[in-house]
Design a protein around this motif. Sequence first.
Motif, short mmCIF file in Angstrom:
data_model
loop_
_atom_site.label_atom_id
_atom_site.label_comp_id
_atom_site.label_asym_id
_atom_site.label_seq_id
_atom_site.Cartn_x
_atom_site.Cartn_y
_atom_site.Cartn_z
N THR A 88 15.40 42.25 33.14
CA THR A 88 14.11 42.01 33.79
C THR A 88 14.26 41.11 35.02
OG1 THR A 88 13.73 40.32 32.08
CG2 THR A 88 12.63 42.44 31.80
N TRP A 89 15.23 40.20 34.99
CA TRP A 89 15.47 39.39 36.20
C TRP A 89 15.99 40.26 37.33
CZ3 TRP A 89 13.71 35.29 38.18
CH2 TRP A 89 13.34 34.19 37.41
N ARG A 90 16.81 41.25 36.99
CA ARG A 90 17.33 42.15 38.02
C ARG A 90 16.19 42.97 38.62
NH1 ARG A 90 18.69 46.99 37.73
NH2 ARG A 90 18.77 47.02 35.46
N LEU A 91 15.24 43.38 37.77
CA LEU A 91 14.05 44.08 38.28
C LEU A 91 13.28 43.17 39.23
CD1 LEU A 91 12.59 45.85 35.10
CD2 LEU A 91 13.81 46.92 37.00
N PHE A 92 13.16 41.92 38.85
CA PHE A 92 12.41 40.95 39.64
C PHE A 92 13.01 40.81 41.05
CE2 PHE A 92 11.35 36.65 41.04
CZ PHE A 92 9.98 36.62 40.80
N THR A 93 14.33 40.88 41.14
CA THR A 93 14.99 40.66 42.43
C THR A 93 15.29 41.95 43.19
OG1 THR A 93 17.14 40.63 41.29
CG2 THR A 93 16.05 38.51 41.66
N ASP A 94 15.52 43.07 42.48
CA ASP A 94 16.02 44.28 43.13
C ASP A 94 15.01 45.42 43.26
OD1 ASP A 94 18.38 42.91 43.20
OD2 ASP A 94 19.34 44.01 41.58
N LEU A 95 13.98 45.44 42.41
CA LEU A 95 13.05 46.58 42.41
C LEU A 95 12.23 46.60 43.70
CD1 LEU A 95 12.19 48.93 40.56
CD2 LEU A 95 10.30 47.48 39.77
N ARG A 96 12.12 47.79 44.29
CA ARG A 96 11.42 47.94 45.57
C ARG A 96 10.43 49.11 45.50
NH1 ARG A 96 13.30 43.74 45.83
NH2 ARG A 96 14.70 42.79 47.37
N GLN A 97 9.44 49.07 46.35
CA GLN A 97 8.49 50.17 46.47
C GLN A 97 9.24 51.44 46.89
OE1 GLN A 97 5.02 49.23 48.75
NE2 GLN A 97 4.46 51.37 49.09
N ARG A 109 3.57 50.48 44.03
CA ARG A 109 3.25 49.14 44.51
C ARG A 109 3.94 48.13 43.62
NH1 ARG A 109 -2.66 47.05 43.65
NH2 ARG A 109 -1.65 46.05 41.87
N ILE A 110 4.33 47.02 44.22
CA ILE A 110 4.98 45.97 43.45
C ILE A 110 4.58 44.61 44.02
CG2 ILE A 110 7.10 46.19 44.83
CD1 ILE A 110 8.64 45.31 42.33
N GLU A 111 4.22 43.70 43.14
CA GLU A 111 3.84 42.35 43.55
C GLU A 111 4.60 41.34 42.70
OE1 GLU A 111 -0.34 41.79 43.30
OE2 GLU A 111 -0.83 43.32 44.81
N HIS A 112 5.05 40.26 43.34
CA HIS A 112 5.77 39.20 42.65
C HIS A 112 4.84 37.99 42.48
CE1 HIS A 112 8.98 41.73 44.24
NE2 HIS A 112 9.79 41.19 43.33
N GLU A 134 5.58 34.34 40.82
CA GLU A 134 6.50 33.38 40.17
C GLU A 134 7.57 34.13 39.39
OE1 GLU A 134 4.31 30.42 38.07
OE2 GLU A 134 3.27 29.70 39.86
N ASP A 135 7.52 34.13 38.04
CA ASP A 135 8.56 34.80 37.26
C ASP A 135 8.07 36.13 36.68
OD1 ASP A 135 6.77 33.72 35.52
OD2 ASP A 135 8.24 32.97 34.09
N MET A 136 7.02 36.73 37.28
CA MET A 136 6.50 38.01 36.81
C MET A 136 6.40 39.00 37.97
SD MET A 136 3.61 37.20 33.92
CE MET A 136 2.55 36.27 35.02
N ILE A 137 6.51 40.28 37.61
CA ILE A 137 6.30 41.32 38.60
C ILE A 137 5.21 42.26 38.09
CG2 ILE A 137 8.56 41.29 39.69
CD1 ILE A 137 9.42 43.56 37.89
N ASP A 138 4.35 42.66 39.00
CA ASP A 138 3.24 43.57 38.71
C ASP A 138 3.56 44.90 39.37
OD1 ASP A 138 0.80 44.89 38.42
OD2 ASP A 138 -0.34 43.02 38.57
N VAL A 139 3.84 45.92 38.56
CA VAL A 139 4.34 47.20 39.07
C VAL A 139 3.33 48.31 38.81
CG1 VAL A 139 6.22 48.88 38.99
CG2 VAL A 139 6.69 46.47 38.56
N ILE A 140 3.05 49.10 39.84
CA ILE A 140 2.23 50.31 39.70
C ILE A 140 3.14 51.52 39.88
CG2 ILE A 140 0.30 51.66 40.61
CD1 ILE A 140 -0.64 49.11 39.39
#
Length: 435
Positions: free
Chosen positions: A291-300, A229-232, A234-240
């Motif tokens: 970490t910005w790349r994770l914010f934009t590119d990371l997917r479930q 799971r991934i939630e955005h 603002e400038d943070m991502i919450d990853v499970i």
Amino acid sequence: MKKITWVGVATFSLAGLTYFIPQWNVLLAAHDSWWPLAKEFILFSGVTAWMFMTLAMILSLRLPVIEAATGGLDKGFVLHKWSGIIALVAGVMHWLMEIVPKWMAQQGWVTRPAKPRRIDAGAADWPLELASTGQSIAEWAIYVLIILCVVSLVKKIPYSFFRFVHKIFPLVYLSVTFHAITVLAKTTWWLTVSSWIIVILAAIGSIAAFMSLFQRIGKSRKRSATVARIEHNEDMIDVILQTEKPMHFRSGQFAFVRFGNDKEPHPFTIASSPDNPCMLRFVIKALGDDTWRLFTDLRQGDTAEVEGPYGCFDFTSSAKRQIWVAGGIGITPFLSRLTVLAQKGGSVTPIDFWYCGRKGIPEGLKEICHKANVLLHVIDTSRQKRLDKRMLSEAISSGEKVGIWFCGPASFGHSLQRGLKDKSIEFHCDSFSLR
């Protein structure tokens, strides 16, 4: 005194002991000139440089026993850095004292004493030849070590380049170790206990070097995982992350995570409860390029590799009261602990939690603090004065045995710690600076 200071002092003491045991009589003897003493300084600085290089290699193994000795892997990184600096300074002094007096003698400024003639003319020359080869290799290793330390200390050099260049260090260590062992071949050190100290440490350090070269460090602690799971926000991502094998950890610990095809892993604090070791939560703030790349590119569904757990920021203390201080994204280790306490019906130990951030109260924080029986104090730094040592001191009674756990910007933590010199106050913090 901090644990890493004790380890550093012990290493220097061992270096001194290793040198003094075989050379004590030489130091006590009368000398007609300073030249013999220069030779002794060369030996002592060489032993010191090599000993701290060995310490740096041992620290790189990330073993649990090493974490316990240094107070956590993050503290071990600090000691690793200073071991490299001390090794560089001692190594350069060793090299300079080897070549400068010879150069001064060539210029006619000093008189070099004649070398004693060899009486055993039939003796084998291979020890001297090996020592000469080792000296040549070590000289080039010093040049490389200087470059490595410069790259490590200059923060403007990209971390990816630092990691790449740092992988050369095991080769430098093996070269210097070859020099150290071959130099012993032409001395009487083999007849003393110092030779055993050097051989044993050389074996341990060389094993560590080969493990590093073949990328075996931390292999047993790695787990394959998938982004569940991934939630955005603002400038943070919450990853499970869902791991294939359980990773048992304690609240406050961190892990190295490499997402997808990333070349290098990065340390992130585990924000989930230890009750489910196969589901790991990471709250990551987009601060740099990676970490910005994770914010934009990371997917479930993306793959990841997790190595850990590491760290001793685990809320274990005999203090009668705990104070937590989080700055911004530094809230992550406290989220894990809050979840555990809420599941247990609340904390028995009095806990005050100071959260300092620019965007008010994070969603759900007030509710989980209430369930965990933790008193929450929120400071919105966009409108209020940031928490300082005076405010924190006023919240602590004189002589009260308090444990303070801090996670946030390093400068913020240092400013608080400097104002809390009471011996009854424990101050715990993690440092994620890998350089």
